[in-house]
Design an enzyme around this catalytic site. Structure first.
Site, PDB file in Angstrom:
ATOM      1  N   PRO A  78      20.005   1.544 138.548  1.00  0.00           N
ATOM      2  CA  PRO A  78      18.646   2.562 138.060  1.00  0.00           C
ATOM      3  C   PRO A  78      18.379   3.388 139.115  1.00  0.00           C
ATOM      4  CG  PRO A  78      18.010   0.118 137.742  1.00  0.00           C
ATOM      5  CD  PRO A  78      19.467  -0.052 138.358  1.00  0.00           C
ATOM      6  N   CYS A  79      18.397   4.811 138.706  1.00  0.00           N
ATOM      7  CA  CYS A  79      18.345   6.007 139.523  1.00  0.00           C
ATOM      8  C   CYS A  79      17.111   6.141 140.155  1.00  0.00           C
ATOM      9  CB  CYS A  79      18.625   7.220 138.998  1.00  0.00           C
ATOM     10  SG  CYS A  79      17.711   7.603 137.685  1.00  0.00           S
ATOM     11  N   GLN A  80      15.891   5.546 140.019  1.00  0.00           N
ATOM     12  CA  GLN A  80      14.777   5.867 140.535  1.00  0.00           C
ATOM     13  C   GLN A  80      14.812   5.901 142.228  1.00  0.00           C
ATOM     14  OE1 GLN A  80      15.157   3.454 138.235  1.00  0.00           O
ATOM     15  NE2 GLN A  80      13.434   3.500 136.871  1.00  0.00           N
ATOM     16  N   PHE A  82      17.086   6.662 144.104  1.00  0.00           N
ATOM     17  CA  PHE A  82      17.820   7.640 144.705  1.00  0.00           C
ATOM     18  C   PHE A  82      17.284   9.174 144.234  1.00  0.00           C
ATOM     19  CE2 PHE A  82      21.437   4.449 144.085  1.00  0.00           C
ATOM     20  CZ  PHE A  82      21.438   3.988 145.326  1.00  0.00           C
TER      21      PHE A  82
END
Length: 371
Positions: A78-80, A82
């Site tokens: 999940p990119c949140q 970063f």
């Protein structure tokens, strides 16, 4: 019969990565997605894939994964944790305390067990600079350390991929990290060779695509979301249809009168700055109206919200429907998203564009053929 390369999709979401690889002829044998509602949507569209709707940290073992069961592993955590947008709305110095930033370790551990010939790791562009590059360096070290793989090593190269350069009507940028087992490679040369190969088969694959090119054949939204499409007007529309003349999930969001009044004052290319109001939003493009003759900005999980960014339809006082956003993301019209409205928005906004995934699948195929 040609052997189909087997793939495991980690942090799979609804399956944008899988769609692209399937179109390129791969067999997606397993997928992992923690969110059960999203995992159900994945399985609805990939019924032949074994789905683990589970916390990946609980299944990284030899009961769930086996050495040599897949040649390829794809996915990204999940990119949140970063993303630079996410960093603005979290308290200062919270980055290092966010456990989502270390989910990549589970990815590494699956690679340790399966030992694929190659993996493709996707994430937001902000991962390169976050914490002065230390996080990305940690990722490179984890994958590139032979001690983690009994003396074998993965040669790593990354590239920032801009969706518009792959014939996708969206200014989305993502980091693609590729690791090849025991063989080094030149990522720029490989990408260029794949571009040439695809152009020979599909001369217009990389042509620039505008929002009009993407969605002008989609009629007005319906109450059920199921609609018959108008006559195709572009090659992009033909590609998305893949022979189908109907599609799903074309339901308009219900906006209150205040939001509708605001949208009515915003012309194409404008945003909240033309309103005589103090709009509180972390997004600079809040209440932004899209333009027909341009690609969109990145489709996010909040594309159904006027304050969430530049997502207002060029003509109508509403945001994009899930199907319109899915077209921008390059999902085929046959892909039917299931779940709640908020879940569907999350599925679409977080997905790897299938058309980009198809290109990456061809990169993988070329790299493996050259070994």
């Amino acid at each position: 019969m040609e052997h189909k390369l087997k793939v495991i999709d980690l942090f799979a979401g609804c399956g944008g990565f899988s769609v692209g690889f399937e179109k390129a002829g791969y067999d997606i044998v397993k997928a992992v997605e923690f969110d059960k509602e999203i995992a159900s949507s994945y399985s609805h569209n990939h019924p032949n894939t074994l789905m683990y709707a589970e916390d990946i940290g609980k299944i990284v073992d030899e009961e769930h994964f086996n050495k040599g069961e897949a040649e390829v592993i794809i996915g990204g955590p999940p990119c949140q944790g970063f993303s630079m947008a996410g960093a603005r709305i979290r308290e200062k110095n919270a980055f290092m305390n966010d456990p989502r930033n270390y989910l990549f370790r589970h990815y590494v551990n699956v690679v340790k067990i399966v030992r694929p010939k190659i993996f493709v790791f996707e994430n937001v562009k902000g991962i390169l600079s976050k914490d002065k590059g230390k996080i990305f360096k940690e990722i490179e070290n984890a994958f590139g350390n032979p001690e983690n793989f009994n003396g074998d090593r993965y040669y790593l190269h990354y590239k920032v991929c801009r969706a518009v350069e792959y014939g996708i009507p969206q200014r989305r940028e993502r980091v693609i990290l590729i690791g090849l087992l025991n063989h080094d490679f030149d990522i720029e040369d490989i990408f260029e060779e794949v571009r040439t190969n695809i152009r020979e088969r599909e001369p217009h694959f990389f042509d620039a695509v505008t929002l009009r090119d993407a969605i002008s054949d989609i009629p007005a939204p319906s109450s059920t979301g199921v609609i018959c499409l108008s006559e195709t007007q572009t090659l992009y529309q033909e590609r998305m249809r893949d022979g189908l003349n109907k599609t799903f999930n074309h339901i308009a969001s219900k906006h209150n009168q205040l939001a509708i009044g605001r949208m009515d004052k915003v012309l194409a290319g404008q945003n909240w700055t033309v309103l005589n109001e103090n709009i509180k939003s972390v997004h600079s493009g809040a209440y932004g109206r899209l333009e027909w003759n341009s690609p969109t900005m990145t489709i996010t999980t909040r594309f159904d919200t006027p304050a969430g960014g530049r997502f207002i339809h060029p003509d109508d006082n509403r945001t994009l429907t899930p199907r319109e956003a899915a077209r921008v993301q390059s999902f085929p019209d046959s892909f039917e998203f299931t779940g709640s409205k908020s879940s569907i928005c999350k599925q679409i906004g977080n997905a790897v564009p299938p058309k980009l995934a198809y290109f990456l699948a061809n990169v993988v195929k070329l790299l493996l053929c050259e070994q």
